[in-house]
Design a protein around this motif. Structure first.
Motif, PDB file in Angstrom:
ATOM      1  N   PHE A   1      -0.199  43.310  19.873  1.00  0.00           N
ATOM      2  CA  PHE A   1       0.097  41.953  19.425  1.00  0.00           C
ATOM      3  C   PHE A   1      -1.152  41.299  18.841  1.00  0.00           C
ATOM      4  O   PHE A   1      -1.086  40.642  17.803  1.00  0.00           O
ATOM      5  CB  PHE A   1       0.655  41.106  20.567  1.00  0.00           C
ATOM      6  N   ALA A   2      -2.280  41.481  19.504  1.00  0.00           N
ATOM      7  CA  ALA A   2      -3.531  40.889  19.029  1.00  0.00           C
ATOM      8  C   ALA A   2      -3.904  41.437  17.651  1.00  0.00           C
ATOM      9  O   ALA A   2      -4.295  40.675  16.759  1.00  0.00           O
ATOM     10  CB  ALA A   2      -4.655  41.165  20.020  1.00  0.00           C
ATOM     11  N   GLU A   3      -3.760  42.734  17.478  1.00  0.00           N
ATOM     12  CA  GLU A   3      -4.089  43.348  16.186  1.00  0.00           C
ATOM     13  C   GLU A   3      -3.178  42.827  15.081  1.00  0.00           C
ATOM     14  O   GLU A   3      -3.639  42.496  13.990  1.00  0.00           O
ATOM     15  CB  GLU A   3      -3.963  44.870  16.291  1.00  0.00           C
ATOM     16  N   TYR A   4      -1.897  42.723  15.359  1.00  0.00           N
ATOM     17  CA  TYR A   4      -0.932  42.292  14.350  1.00  0.00           C
ATOM     18  C   TYR A   4      -1.066  40.811  14.036  1.00  0.00           C
ATOM     19  O   TYR A   4      -1.020  40.408  12.880  1.00  0.00           O
ATOM     20  CB  TYR A   4       0.494  42.596  14.828  1.00  0.00           C
ATOM     21  N   SER A   5      -1.265  39.990  15.070  1.00  0.00           N
ATOM     22  CA  SER A   5      -1.255  38.538  14.884  1.00  0.00           C
ATOM     23  C   SER A   5      -2.602  37.963  14.475  1.00  0.00           C
ATOM     24  O   SER A   5      -2.666  36.866  13.931  1.00  0.00           O
ATOM     25  CB  SER A   5      -0.799  37.849  16.162  1.00  0.00           C
ATOM     26  N   GLY A   6      -3.676  38.677  14.789  1.00  0.00           N
ATOM     27  CA  GLY A   6      -5.001  38.149  14.490  1.00  0.00           C
ATOM     28  C   GLY A   6      -5.542  37.243  15.582  1.00  0.00           C
ATOM     29  O   GLY A   6      -6.630  36.687  15.443  1.00  0.00           O
ATOM     30  N   ILE A   7      -4.801  37.090  16.679  1.00  0.00           N
ATOM     31  CA  ILE A   7      -5.280  36.314  17.824  1.00  0.00           C
ATOM     32  C   ILE A   7      -6.154  37.236  18.657  1.00  0.00           C
ATOM     33  O   ILE A   7      -5.803  38.392  18.903  1.00  0.00           O
ATOM     34  CB  ILE A   7      -4.100  35.791  18.671  1.00  0.00           C
ATOM     35  N   LYS A   8      -7.297  36.730  19.103  1.00  0.00           N
ATOM     36  CA  LYS A   8      -8.211  37.558  19.879  1.00  0.00           C
ATOM     37  C   LYS A   8      -7.549  38.017  21.178  1.00  0.00           C
ATOM     38  O   LYS A   8      -6.870  37.242  21.856  1.00  0.00           O
ATOM     39  CB  LYS A   8      -9.479  36.781  20.215  1.00  0.00           C
ATOM     40  N   GLU A   9      -7.780  39.270  21.498  1.00  0.00           N
ATOM     41  CA  GLU A   9      -7.198  39.869  22.700  1.00  0.00           C
ATOM     42  C   GLU A   9      -7.639  39.116  23.958  1.00  0.00           C
ATOM     43  O   GLU A   9      -6.845  38.907  24.880  1.00  0.00           O
ATOM     44  CB  GLU A   9      -7.613  41.338  22.783  1.00  0.00           C
ATOM     45  N   GLU A  10      -8.888  38.676  23.999  1.00  0.00           N
ATOM     46  CA  GLU A  10      -9.404  37.944  25.150  1.00  0.00           C
ATOM     47  C   GLU A  10      -8.652  36.631  25.346  1.00  0.00           C
ATOM     48  O   GLU A  10      -8.372  36.218  26.477  1.00  0.00           O
ATOM     49  CB  GLU A  10     -10.902  37.658  24.991  1.00  0.00           C
ATOM     50  N   THR A  11      -8.324  35.959  24.247  1.00  0.00           N
ATOM     51  CA  THR A  11      -7.585  34.701  24.312  1.00  0.00           C
ATOM     52  C   THR A  11      -6.208  34.918  24.919  1.00  0.00           C
ATOM     53  O   THR A  11      -5.746  34.136  25.764  1.00  0.00           O
ATOM     54  CB  THR A  11      -7.449  34.084  22.909  1.00  0.00           C
ATOM     55  N   ILE A  12      -5.551  35.984  24.515  1.00  0.00           N
ATOM     56  CA  ILE A  12      -4.220  36.302  25.035  1.00  0.00           C
ATOM     57  C   ILE A  12      -4.304  36.618  26.526  1.00  0.00           C
ATOM     58  O   ILE A  12      -3.496  36.134  27.324  1.00  0.00           O
ATOM     59  CB  ILE A  12      -3.595  37.474  24.257  1.00  0.00           C
ATOM     60  N   LYS A  13      -5.290  37.408  26.915  1.00  0.00           N
ATOM     61  CA  LYS A  13      -5.433  37.778  28.329  1.00  0.00           C
ATOM     62  C   LYS A  13      -5.756  36.563  29.188  1.00  0.00           C
ATOM     63  O   LYS A  13      -5.261  36.455  30.309  1.00  0.00           O
ATOM     64  CB  LYS A  13      -6.498  38.861  28.481  1.00  0.00           C
ATOM     65  N   GLU A  14      -6.552  35.634  28.677  1.00  0.00           N
ATOM     66  CA  GLU A  14      -6.844  34.401  29.417  1.00  0.00           C
ATOM     67  C   GLU A  14      -5.563  33.610  29.647  1.00  0.00           C
ATOM     68  O   GLU A  14      -5.329  33.094  30.744  1.00  0.00           O
ATOM     69  CB  GLU A  14      -7.853  33.541  28.653  1.00  0.00           C
ATOM     70  N   TYR A  15      -4.735  33.516  28.623  1.00  0.00           N
ATOM     71  CA  TYR A  15      -3.458  32.811  28.761  1.00  0.00           C
ATOM     72  C   TYR A  15      -2.584  33.484  29.815  1.00  0.00           C
ATOM     73  O   TYR A  15      -2.005  32.818  30.671  1.00  0.00           O
ATOM     74  CB  TYR A  15      -2.725  32.772  27.422  1.00  0.00           C
ATOM     75  N   LEU A  16      -2.493  34.800  29.765  1.00  0.00           N
ATOM     76  CA  LEU A  16      -1.650  35.525  30.717  1.00  0.00           C
ATOM     77  C   LEU A  16      -2.145  35.357  32.154  1.00  0.00           C
ATOM     78  O   LEU A  16      -1.345  35.318  33.081  1.00  0.00           O
ATOM     79  CB  LEU A  16      -1.576  37.010  30.341  1.00  0.00           C
ATOM     80  N   LEU A  17      -3.451  35.224  32.342  1.00  0.00           N
ATOM     81  CA  LEU A  17      -3.992  34.966  33.679  1.00  0.00           C
ATOM     82  C   LEU A  17      -3.591  33.580  34.173  1.00  0.00           C
ATOM     83  O   LEU A  17      -3.303  33.397  35.348  1.00  0.00           O
ATOM     84  CB  LEU A  17      -5.519  35.072  33.668  1.00  0.00           C
ATOM     85  N   GLN A  18      -3.563  32.612  33.271  1.00  0.00           N
ATOM     86  CA  GLN A  18      -3.217  31.244  33.630  1.00  0.00           C
ATOM     87  C   GLN A  18      -1.759  31.116  34.040  1.00  0.00           C
ATOM     88  O   GLN A  18      -1.441  30.376  34.959  1.00  0.00           O
ATOM     89  CB  GLN A  18      -3.513  30.283  32.488  1.00  0.00           C
ATOM     90  N   VAL A  19      -0.871  31.808  33.351  1.00  0.00           N
ATOM     91  CA  VAL A  19       0.560  31.673  33.633  1.00  0.00           C
ATOM     92  C   VAL A  19       1.028  32.574  34.772  1.00  0.00           C
ATOM     93  O   VAL A  19       2.148  32.417  35.242  1.00  0.00           O
ATOM     94  CB  VAL A  19       1.431  31.913  32.377  1.00  0.00           C
ATOM     95  N   SER A  20       0.196  33.492  35.199  1.00  0.00           N
ATOM     96  CA  SER A  20       0.594  34.395  36.288  1.00  0.00           C
ATOM     97  C   SER A  20       0.501  33.730  37.626  1.00  0.00           C
ATOM     98  O   SER A  20      -0.210  32.860  37.900  1.00  0.00           O
ATOM     99  CB  SER A  20      -0.290  35.639  36.290  1.00  0.00           C
TER     100      SER A  20
END
Length: 67
Positions: free
Chosen positions: A48-67
């Protein structure tokens, strides 16, 4: 230690982009088509990060917050 999900769901796309959940489903379908995946296969954070251009770290930080 929290475990971070490795897959992306339409609701996640909704939260990342501010677009509708329906847009998230369509985007994930487009990514699967682009990657040559079957409809039952998942999209990973890295893909998803590669396709969307959103940094992988940003996505992982979000997933940690919502977990």
């Amino acid at each position: 230690m929290k475990i971070v999900r490795v897959t992306i769901f339409p609701k996640d796309v909704h939260c990342f982009t501010g677009r509708s959940e329906r847009y998230g489903r369509k985007l994930l379908q487009d990514i699967k088509k682009h990657l040559g995946k079957q409809s039952y296969q998942f999209i990973t954070v890295e893909e998803f990060a590669e396709y969307s251009g959103i940094k992988e770290e940003t996505i992982k930080e979000y997933l940690l917050q919502v977990s």
